[in-house]
Design an enzyme around this catalytic site. Sequence first.
Site, PDB file in Angstrom:
ATOM      1  N   SER A 117      -4.586   3.141 -17.937  1.00  0.00           N
ATOM      2  CA  SER A 117      -6.167   3.492 -17.422  1.00  0.00           C
ATOM      3  C   SER A 117      -6.698   4.734 -17.835  1.00  0.00           C
ATOM      4  O   SER A 117      -7.720   5.006 -17.405  1.00  0.00           O
ATOM      5  CB  SER A 117      -5.821   3.236 -15.929  1.00  0.00           C
ATOM      6  OG  SER A 117      -5.126   4.036 -15.360  1.00  0.00           O
TER       7      SER A 117
ATOM      8  N   LYS B 172      -8.061   4.316  -6.334  1.00  0.00           N
ATOM      9  CA  LYS B 172      -8.764   5.581  -7.098  1.00  0.00           C
ATOM     10  C   LYS B 172     -10.065   6.068  -6.434  1.00  0.00           C
ATOM     11  O   LYS B 172     -10.209   7.318  -6.476  1.00  0.00           O
ATOM     12  CB  LYS B 172      -8.936   4.874  -8.654  1.00  0.00           C
ATOM     13  CG  LYS B 172      -7.595   4.575  -9.105  1.00  0.00           C
ATOM     14  CD  LYS B 172      -7.784   3.909 -10.705  1.00  0.00           C
ATOM     15  CE  LYS B 172      -6.452   3.728 -11.335  1.00  0.00           C
ATOM     16  NZ  LYS B 172      -6.590   2.993 -12.675  1.00  0.00           N
TER      17      LYS B 172
ATOM     18  N   GLY C 224       0.875  -1.313   0.104  1.00  0.00           N
ATOM     19  CA  GLY C 224      -0.107  -0.111   0.035  1.00  0.00           C
ATOM     20  C   GLY C 224       0.974   1.170  -0.062  1.00  0.00           C
ATOM     21  O   GLY C 224       2.159   1.090  -0.082  1.00  0.00           O
ATOM     22  N   PRO C 225       0.202   2.531  -0.197  1.00  0.00           N
ATOM     23  CA  PRO C 225       0.970   3.716  -0.222  1.00  0.00           C
ATOM     24  C   PRO C 225       1.425   3.867   1.130  1.00  0.00           C
ATOM     25  O   PRO C 225       1.351   3.415   2.141  1.00  0.00           O
ATOM     26  CB  PRO C 225      -0.300   4.550  -0.461  1.00  0.00           C
ATOM     27  CG  PRO C 225      -1.361   4.140   0.133  1.00  0.00           C
ATOM     28  CD  PRO C 225      -1.319   2.483  -0.079  1.00  0.00           C
ATOM     29  N   PRO C 226       2.537   4.981   1.220  1.00  0.00           N
ATOM     30  CA  PRO C 226       3.267   5.437   2.658  1.00  0.00           C
ATOM     31  C   PRO C 226       2.239   5.950   3.606  1.00  0.00           C
ATOM     32  O   PRO C 226       1.232   6.562   3.131  1.00  0.00           O
ATOM     33  CB  PRO C 226       4.188   6.296   2.060  1.00  0.00           C
ATOM     34  CG  PRO C 226       4.445   6.379   0.436  1.00  0.00           C
ATOM     35  CD  PRO C 226       3.149   5.792   0.009  1.00  0.00           C
ATOM     36  N   GLY C 227       2.552   5.693   4.655  1.00  0.00           N
ATOM     37  CA  GLY C 227       1.712   6.358   5.799  1.00  0.00           C
ATOM     38  C   GLY C 227       0.651   5.659   6.182  1.00  0.00           C
ATOM     39  O   GLY C 227      -0.090   6.165   7.074  1.00  0.00           O
ATOM     40  N   VAL C 228       0.186   4.345   5.860  1.00  0.00           N
ATOM     41  CA  VAL C 228      -1.130   3.718   6.108  1.00  0.00           C
ATOM     42  C   VAL C 228      -0.677   2.668   7.187  1.00  0.00           C
ATOM     43  O   VAL C 228      -1.492   1.962   7.752  1.00  0.00           O
ATOM     44  CB  VAL C 228      -1.664   2.815   4.885  1.00  0.00           C
ATOM     45  CG1 VAL C 228      -1.930   3.946   3.819  1.00  0.00           C
ATOM     46  CG2 VAL C 228      -0.721   2.114   4.312  1.00  0.00           C
ATOM     47  N   GLY C 229       0.524   2.709   7.862  1.00  0.00           N
ATOM     48  CA  GLY C 229       0.814   2.021   8.976  1.00  0.00           C
ATOM     49  C   GLY C 229       1.294   0.514   8.762  1.00  0.00           C
ATOM     50  O   GLY C 229       1.122  -0.390   9.537  1.00  0.00           O
ATOM     51  N   LYS C 230       1.986   0.210   7.633  1.00  0.00           N
ATOM     52  CA  LYS C 230       2.563  -1.068   7.344  1.00  0.00           C
ATOM     53  C   LYS C 230       3.474  -1.628   8.294  1.00  0.00           C
ATOM     54  O   LYS C 230       3.589  -2.433   8.727  1.00  0.00           O
ATOM     55  CB  LYS C 230       2.861  -1.010   5.817  1.00  0.00           C
ATOM     56  CG  LYS C 230       1.980  -0.435   4.651  1.00  0.00           C
ATOM     57  CD  LYS C 230       2.444  -1.043   3.528  1.00  0.00           C
ATOM     58  CE  LYS C 230       3.519   0.074   2.925  1.00  0.00           C
ATOM     59  NZ  LYS C 230       3.342   1.424   3.231  1.00  0.00           N
ATOM     60  N   THR C 231       4.652  -0.713   8.486  1.00  0.00           N
ATOM     61  CA  THR C 231       5.684  -0.987   9.284  1.00  0.00           C
ATOM     62  C   THR C 231       5.255  -0.929  10.924  1.00  0.00           C
ATOM     63  O   THR C 231       5.560  -2.118  11.424  1.00  0.00           O
ATOM     64  CB  THR C 231       6.864  -0.024   9.154  1.00  0.00           C
ATOM     65  OG1 THR C 231       7.210   0.030   7.743  1.00  0.00           O
ATOM     66  CG2 THR C 231       8.098  -0.558   9.865  1.00  0.00           C
TER      67      THR C 231
END
Length: 823
Positions: free
Chosen positions: A710, A753, A387-394
Amino acid sequence: MSKFEIKPFGMDSIVDEDTEFIPVMTTEEEESMNKVDIPTEVGILPLRNTVLFPGVVIPITVGRDKSIKLIQEAYKKKTFVGVVSQKDQNIDDPGFEDLNQVGTLAVVIKLFKMPDGSTTAIIQGKKRFNLDTYLGNEPYLKATIQEFVEIKANEDDQEYNAIIGSVKDISHQIIKLSPNIPSEAGFALNNIDSTSFLLNFISSNMNATVAEKQQILEITDQKERAKTILAHLSKDLQLLEIKNQIQSKVKVEVDKQQREYFLNQQLKTIKEELGGGNDRELEELKEKAKTKKWTKQTQGLFEKELDKLGRMNPNAAEYSIQMNYLETLLELPWNDCSKDNFDLKNASKVLDKDHFGLDKVKKRILEHLAVLKLKGDMKSPILCLYGPPGVGKTSLGKSIAKALGRKYVRMSLGGLRDEAEIRGHRKTYIGAMPGRIIQNIKKVNKSNPVFVLDEIDKVGASHQGDPSSALLEVLDPEQNTTFYDNYLEMDYDLSKVMFIATANNLNSIQPALLDRMEIIDISGYTLEEKIQIAKNHLVPKQIEEHGLKKKQVELSEEVLAFIIDKYTRESGVRTLEREVAKVIRAIALKVAVKEDYLPQLSIKEVGEILGISHYNRDKAINNDLAGVVTGLAWTPFGGDILFIETSLSKGKSKLTLTGNLGDVMKESAIIALEYLKAHGEQYGIAAHSFDNWNIHIHVPEGATPKDGPSAGITIFVALLSAFTQQKVKSNLAMTGEITLRGKILPVGGIKEKILAAKRSGITNIILCADNKKDVEDINDRYLEGLRFQYVSNMEELFEAAILPEKVSKPLDINFIPAKETRI
């Protein structure tokens, strides 16, 4: 009677000088014994732990009062006693039912008192008998008996004679091998000429249980009895041979150890003379090794390398390298795992407390815990949070470790180009060390941590190798049980490690590596989710980090929504956290200078602190001009909107594309124009109109690279709107790929999107009909306030996107209004 007298096998000691020993029985004496008449009634003498055979003399110690009375009476009156073994030797006062049915008629040869006060009797067996009727137990057990019918063996039977010969041979071998049997026993066997007595004599003295001896006593066929005895003797001989081999081997081992001990002592002295003396360090390593839970292979390697270290001079350069290697082996947590917390409710609470939303990830972790709880052991999954940065993956990896009760370790792979960072260096190199995988396992000192491989999509390759290929073995559950590190020079089991990879872009991950991971999509957050994340996580965190107290700052949900709407336009919450920190810093300044303020901040006050809004929503929804269409795009940082602007000028059908477009996007523009030229009349555009106009397609923010298929339908609608001068419907965005046949194909990144469209205030979205399943897979809370239109070809797209009969000024006299010619 023979003149040769010996002590039978079972007799342990001579009682006194007057003890008489029974000479070895001859054939004539046996025949005389067989002619003894069996009395119909006898006293019964139960024996606990032995069996009496006919012709055999044994000493017995008599302890029971009834047995003493019977023995004394039989000795005085020279009468027979019926000797029968007990079924259970633990019974002190046996009854008739506790005795075996076959016994031996016996005479008491000698009776005397022992120095300890007990009574000892020497008895000799005469004939077998069967118990018949119980008569009573006073003053001792009495019963009627019957003669035991025995089938004698034929002395001319060759097989029987061969069995007897084998019995003698094996008996001699047992006497020779057993240290507890006197060598005189061999002479006794040679002097026995009666085969029947030989079998009884051997049966009485061989190494067998009471039950086995009783079984032999009850066999009626003498030949079968001989076979059974031969089988027991063969087994005893084999056991004796194995025992002697073991003793011999142990003696050799002891001798070898003694020899090595003396040699080592000499070697130690020599080393001390040469300036060595590293025995203390070696002993410390040995003591540490005793606590390790490693395999035999690892144990063998350690001992081999330790022995090599012991032969080195401590002043040599290789000594420190070898010492570091052994210390690394000892510091690794071989099969030492932390205990998993199988409280699923607690795990769910921990995950919900640390992260808002992310239901799919939480469900997957709880499933893993449930299976682990039921099965007890399983290969840990390789999860890839995408997912994109800042979504809490780490940070999610840390929460998973907390929920499982495991150690947590993080390893950043961004910019990694050296394969040795994964696999380690060989020991022969100066400064060699294990790979970062093994180093981190050693650091947490557990074999089953939660291991976060951060930014796995940013691994590079160089002349020093391809780290992505090295990661294949790490992240393959079928291979990582035997992960090979160049420094360790042996396999290490990584199957219990729970690897969690994070990535922003799956396209840059090597396909083979991607195939080994379970992809979990974390697209981004809605406005409502961001408000809750800020309220429950970001604001308390920033208050604590800036040294404030909770009561000194209060940000309402309306204020947080204002910050999110006006100052952020991202999928994650990293920018939101920075904006919140900016507000907290302003309050911290007021607290520090003791300036009066109200903790409940208003929207106006927050706006003054943050300054001018970074984003303008109006431009996102402005489709007031013909030829301008809003599209939806996917980026590594989440979804975004883009505008396709089309301008026509007098010319000769020249197509110009600007806006830093990639090859695929340029091809989409060419396809859209060619399709429109081929089917222009269908939309009210004369065929020769295209020859009189130059076409310019521009995508704003020209410094940003843009590519992908797209935007196909967006470009087509922009061209169609420009040539027909019909506006596009308001609050509308679209995404999809087109073909020359007029078909509309599905695209990816639908969730990202949709979130981008919602953040920009768009309410109507056009998608390919095949993308409907992707929308149905999205949580309903992300779709609130949105209306979807699904199209599969250009005709449907025209109806869905273009406002009918709202035509601006015609381009020129060649322009034919669409309302007059549309079919």
